[in-house]
Design a protein around this motif. Structure first.
Motif, mmCIF file in Angstrom:
data_model
loop_
_atom_site.group_PDB
_atom_site.id
_atom_site.type_symbol
_atom_site.label_atom_id
_atom_site.label_comp_id
_atom_site.label_asym_id
_atom_site.label_seq_id
_atom_site.Cartn_x
_atom_site.Cartn_y
_atom_site.Cartn_z
ATOM 1 N N PHE A 98 0.873 -1.176 0.000
ATOM 2 C CA PHE A 98 0.000 0.000 0.000
ATOM 3 C C PHE A 98 0.914 1.232 0.000
ATOM 4 N N PRO A 99 1.542 1.518 -1.106
ATOM 5 C CA PRO A 99 2.648 2.493 -1.135
ATOM 6 C C PRO A 99 2.244 3.935 -0.851
ATOM 7 N N THR A 100 0.967 4.219 -0.721
ATOM 8 C CA THR A 100 0.572 5.567 -0.303
ATOM 9 C C THR A 100 0.418 5.656 1.216
ATOM 10 N N ARG A 101 0.671 4.563 1.893
ATOM 11 C CA ARG A 101 0.485 4.507 3.347
ATOM 12 C C ARG A 101 1.828 4.256 4.052
ATOM 13 N N TYR A 102 1.965 4.849 5.234
ATOM 14 C CA TYR A 102 3.184 4.714 6.035
ATOM 15 C C TYR A 102 2.854 4.149 7.409
ATOM 16 N N LEU A 103 3.829 3.459 7.979
ATOM 17 C CA LEU A 103 3.715 3.015 9.360
ATOM 18 C C LEU A 103 3.660 4.239 10.271
ATOM 19 N N ARG A 104 2.649 4.298 11.131
ATOM 20 C CA ARG A 104 2.510 5.405 12.076
ATOM 21 C C ARG A 104 1.781 4.900 13.323
ATOM 22 N N HIS A 105 1.771 5.706 14.376
ATOM 23 C CA HIS A 105 0.966 5.354 15.550
ATOM 24 C C HIS A 105 -0.246 6.270 15.605
ATOM 25 N N SER A 106 -1.349 5.727 16.109
ATOM 26 C CA SER A 106 -2.571 6.484 16.320
ATOM 27 C C SER A 106 -3.186 5.979 17.610
ATOM 28 N N ASN A 107 -3.332 6.868 18.592
ATOM 29 C CA ASN A 107 -3.737 6.444 19.932
ATOM 30 C C ASN A 107 -2.804 5.351 20.447
ATOM 31 N N TYR A 108 -1.529 5.491 20.082
ATOM 32 C CA TYR A 108 -0.430 4.623 20.513
ATOM 33 C C TYR A 108 -0.426 3.254 19.832
ATOM 34 N N VAL A 109 -1.414 2.981 18.988
ATOM 35 C CA VAL A 109 -1.452 1.719 18.236
ATOM 36 C C VAL A 109 -0.854 1.951 16.851
ATOM 37 N N LEU A 110 -0.072 0.975 16.377
ATOM 38 C CA LEU A 110 0.560 1.096 15.070
ATOM 39 C C LEU A 110 -0.393 0.680 13.959
ATOM 40 N N ARG A 111 -0.334 1.436 12.854
ATOM 41 C CA ARG A 111 -1.155 1.131 11.703
ATOM 42 C C ARG A 111 -0.481 1.732 10.475
ATOM 43 N N ILE A 112 -1.016 1.484 9.300
ATOM 44 C CA ILE A 112 -0.531 2.158 8.095
ATOM 45 C C ILE A 112 -1.635 3.082 7.592
ATOM 46 N N ASP A 113 -1.257 4.335 7.298
ATOM 47 C CA ASP A 113 -2.225 5.343 6.865
ATOM 48 C C ASP A 113 -1.589 6.250 5.823
ATOM 49 N N PRO A 114 -2.403 6.889 5.001
ATOM 50 C CA PRO A 114 -1.888 7.992 4.176
ATOM 51 C C PRO A 114 -1.427 9.117 5.096
ATOM 52 N N ILE A 115 -0.393 9.824 4.714
ATOM 53 C CA ILE A 115 0.183 10.879 5.546
ATOM 54 C C ILE A 115 -0.029 12.227 4.862
ATOM 55 N N SER A 116 -0.637 13.182 5.593
ATOM 56 C CA SER A 116 -0.888 14.481 4.975
ATOM 57 C C SER A 116 -0.565 15.654 5.894
ATOM 58 N N THR A 117 -0.788 15.528 7.196
ATOM 59 C CA THR A 117 -0.617 16.657 8.109
ATOM 60 C C THR A 117 0.736 16.583 8.823
ATOM 61 N N ALA A 118 1.079 17.675 9.484
ATOM 62 C CA ALA A 118 2.312 17.706 10.264
ATOM 63 C C ALA A 118 2.275 16.675 11.384
ATOM 64 N N THR A 119 1.116 16.514 12.007
ATOM 65 C CA THR A 119 0.981 15.497 13.057
ATOM 66 C C THR A 119 1.165 14.107 12.481
ATOM 67 N N ASP A 120 0.578 13.852 11.309
ATOM 68 C CA ASP A 120 0.765 12.556 10.655
ATOM 69 C C ASP A 120 2.248 12.269 10.448
ATOM 70 N N ARG A 121 2.979 13.283 9.986
ATOM 71 C CA ARG A 121 4.400 13.080 9.690
ATOM 72 C C ARG A 121 5.182 12.764 10.973
ATOM 73 N N GLN A 122 4.817 13.412 12.058
ATOM 74 C CA GLN A 122 5.481 13.098 13.325
ATOM 75 C C GLN A 122 5.130 11.694 13.797
ATOM 76 N N ASP A 123 3.853 11.331 13.660
ATOM 77 C CA ASP A 123 3.427 9.981 14.053
ATOM 78 C C ASP A 123 4.152 8.897 13.258
ATOM 79 N N ALA A 124 4.598 9.232 12.060
ATOM 80 C CA ALA A 124 5.206 8.258 11.157
ATOM 81 C C ALA A 124 6.728 8.308 11.160
ATOM 82 N N THR A 125 7.314 8.971 12.152
ATOM 83 C CA THR A 125 8.766 9.133 12.199
ATOM 84 C C THR A 125 9.328 8.443 13.438
ATOM 85 N N PHE A 126 10.417 7.693 13.236
ATOM 86 C CA PHE A 126 11.001 6.879 14.312
ATOM 87 C C PHE A 126 12.535 6.948 14.245
#
Length: 467
Positions: A435-463
């Motif tokens: 799913f190449p439009t989606r990145y590993l990120r956390h949401s409510n501390y749970v890991l998932r893959i989502d499309p990334i668009s906002t600054a918060t999304d980018r932080q959630d997807a950075t490790f």
């Protein structure tokens, strides 16, 4: 983590940040006191012991080592296993300390105590010699006193005026509370009679010395009734000459200070340890030791070695750094730190991928082998260290830990392409393979893959991929 005072608890202290200077004959430059590295040094070595959160697996009272280029991000050596183990006394150590002696070799000191029996009173400390921190010879115990008390958290520095090394440690004397004691030695085989070095009138442990900065000597210690780190200073090294100054430093209940100078700037760092099993290190910085105030560092900027407790830090050369890695090796596993929740690490819990605050049990849930991607060898897959038949994979976009069933679907679900971090290019992000439009990120501390668009999304997807 507790902020309450704990006067009965001993030092898990971090001792002297910087090694004593290598002599003129070896460096071709003037030698400085402990607290200032000589010109050849370009890296750091840390010594410590380990305790897991429940004093179970991951707890080891031997000598551990880690190396760093910046004194902030650390690489444990020997798979985070000990490199030397005491064979006398309590058969274990706490509070190790490394000093580079005047001849350029090293001496290692440590508290003679295994575990948490605070009623164990040893008049001795552990001692090793080492030419390179790759071999440890001459193991012995050094007797410091005849009192019915302990000898906690030894550290040493070169006292040029005396032409001897001072050994500082905490002990209960006739005052009825811990004071900082000192003995003097030329060889770490025998020592002078003990004397009180510093007594503030209350329980004091974990002294760490920085010598000769602008003509001033600085000593930090733990106020054991408050759980705060206090600074003292003196223009001499005479016992009884140090006075308290500055603003106490702490993050909750804090002990084990160590002070180390950046090798590339006029920045000083102080590490401190919370006094719980598997305590968390915190770090502060200042550009002016004389001011006596410290500013907390963002936890994004530093990472302690896994399960480490009560460290000591010394400066080393580039060759020594390379030789230590060549001898002991870096871990074959990694930990992933969250960018916007840097106290949290990627782990599995009940087969769900999530980020949780360190420390947690079992700690091995946060250890991963980044292996060639199951669906694309140029990518990566996350293999669990404590469940090696299982990998992180997405299922309905949520990350979970599953057994590799050998199917192409599983392989694709468990494969990620590592990229520059979306919120910080020095960190990492991971794009889903199938799913190449989606990145590993956390949401409510749970890991998932989502499309990334906002600054918060980018932080959630950075490790940060580290140790």
């Amino acid at each position: 983590m507790s902020a309450a005072p704990h006067p009965a608890q001993p030092s898990r202290r971090t001792i002297l940040g910087l090694a004593a200077a290598t002599p003129l004959a070896m460096t071709g430059i003037l030698s400085f006191g402990a607290g200032t590295a000589h010109a050849a040094d370009s890296a750091y070595v840390m010594c410590y012991f380990t305790e897991s959160n429940d004093l179970g697996a991951g707890t080891d009272y031997g000598l551990h080592l880690a190396v760093s280029r910046d004194a902030l991000e650390w690489t444990p050596l020997n798979q985070n296993n000990p490199v030397a183990i005491p064979t006398a006394g309590a058969l274990g150590l706490r509070d190790p300390f490394i000093l580079r002696k005047q001849d350029g070799t090293f001496v290692v000191l440590a508290t003679d105590l295994k575990g948490t029996d605070w009623n164990y009173n040893s008049q001795y400390i552990h001692v090793w010699d080492s030419v390179d921190l790759r071999t440890f010879t001459g193991y012995r115990r050094l007797k410091l006193h005849d009192m019915t008390t302990h000898s906690w958290a030894p550290e040493s520095y070169w006292d040029a005026g005396r032409g001897q090394y001072a050994v500082l440690y905490s002990a209960v004397n006739s005052s009825g509370h811990n004071v900082i004691m000192v003995n003097y030695t030329s060889d770490f085989v025998t020592a002078s009679a003990p004397q009180v070095f510093f007594d503030p009138g209350f329980d004091a442990i974990d002294a760490t010395m920085t010598v000769g900065v602008g003509g001033v000597n600085y000593m930090y210690f733990k106020n054991n009734r408050e759980g705060r780190l206090y600074g003292t200073r003196s223009t001499s090294l005479t016992p009884g000459s140090f006075t308290v100054f500055g603003t106490p430093t702490n993050h909750g209940g804090t002990e084990a200070p160590t002070v180390v100078k950046s090798l590339t700037s006029n920045t000083w760092y102080m590490w401190g340890d919370t006094y719980t099993p598997n305590g968390v290190f915190y770090a502060w910085q200042t550009s002016d030791l004389a001011a006596g105030t410290w500013t907390a560092l963002d936890q994004r900027t530093y990472t302690q070695p896994l399960n480490s407790k009560h460290c000591g830090i010394a400066t080393i050369t580039a060759a020594e750094y390379d030789n230590l890695l060549a001898k002991w090796g870096a871990p074959d596993w990694n930990r992933l730190k969250s960018y916007n929740f840097p106290d949290r690490y990627v782990r599995h819990a009940d087969t769900v991928g999530r980020i949780d605050p360190y420390p947690f049990n079992p700690y091995a849930d946060s250890l991963w082998k980044l292996v060639p991607g199951l669906a694309d060898s140029s990518a990566v897959s996350f293999q669990s260290v404590n469940n090696p038949t299982r990998y992180l994979r997405h299922y309905n976009y949520v990350l979970r830990l599953d057994v590799n069933d050998g199917t192409p679907t599983f392989a694709a679900d468990a494969t990620f392409h590592r990229t520059a971090g979306l919120a910080d290019s020095t960190w990492s992000s991971f794009r889903s393979h199938n799913f190449p439009t989606r990145y590993l990120r956390h949401s409510n501390y749970v890991l998932r893959i989502d499309p990334i668009s906002t600054a918060t999304d980018r932080q959630d997807a950075t490790f940060r991929v580290g140790y």
